[in-house]
Design an enzyme around this catalytic site. Sequence first.
Site, PDB file in Angstrom:
ATOM      1  CB  SER A 145     -10.184  24.082 -55.016  1.00 17.96           C
ATOM      2  OG  SER A 145     -10.152  24.849 -56.205  1.00 17.96           O
ATOM      3  CE1 TYR A 158     -15.143  22.869 -56.758  1.00 18.85           C
ATOM      4  CE2 TYR A 158     -13.536  24.623 -57.087  1.00 18.85           C
ATOM      5  CZ  TYR A 158     -13.836  23.277 -56.969  1.00 18.85           C
ATOM      6  OH  TYR A 158     -12.829  22.333 -57.044  1.00 18.85           O
TER       7      TYR A 158
END
Length: 265
Positions: A145, A158
């Site tokens: 990501s 996250y």
Amino acid sequence: MSVNFSLEGKVALVTGASYGIGFAIASGMAKAGATIVFNDIKQELVDKGLAAYKEAGIDAHGYVCDVTSEEQVNAMVAQIAKDVAPIDILVNNAGIIKRIPMCDMTAEQFRQVIDVDLNAPFIVSKAVIPSMIERGHGKIINICSMMSELGRETVSAYAAAKGGLKMLTRNICSEYGQYNIQCNGIGPGYIETPQTAPLRERQADGSRHPFDQFICAKTPANRWLKPEELAGPAVFLASEASDAVNGHILYVDGGILAYIGKQPQ
């Protein structure tokens, strides 16, 4: 072409690929010749995925498996080898996010995100690597990501997981590159999916959603990206064309990480 992008004869396991980014990547790999195997956590999601692949003309194989369970993963990998063939390509795509301010997040919620987004790629990779070593080749692609590089409010778990996944990618490269196993990552930017659709809807006055404005202003491409735009990079990293690429994170983000953003007007 002298460079081989074909995935003919390869079996690709894409975790959590009933829909969304995983489905787009798996579909691209299927078009390049790969046999697609995917999992999801519930039978209804697997059935939904199988129907979507069938509609796209892809003969996929679906399995119910919780990728955070080492026992279930080992059983699934063994069953895939029995039903289809040993896994040549692994895409660790399954993931979750909880948008909660750090001080409001419980340790249990933090652990859940880490478990799915970091522990699961470790578990699934560990399950397929021995067979890859035995056969002398293998490709592992971890879906990282932009949060592997950047922080943002409400995504502490996250970002921690995706930062860890970046380093797991590099460590798999370091440990198993000698066996002709390449492990790389893809870092998607902001993608047009059903989950992000509310953030792209026009407001009552006709203006763009504030988050939509923010993302486009931060992206040199000045737009959200489409899921299928991840397919080409994934096929490259899964093919012989990338045999000398290892431990790399390929950010498919429209240029966000290269850009400081527009000057306020």
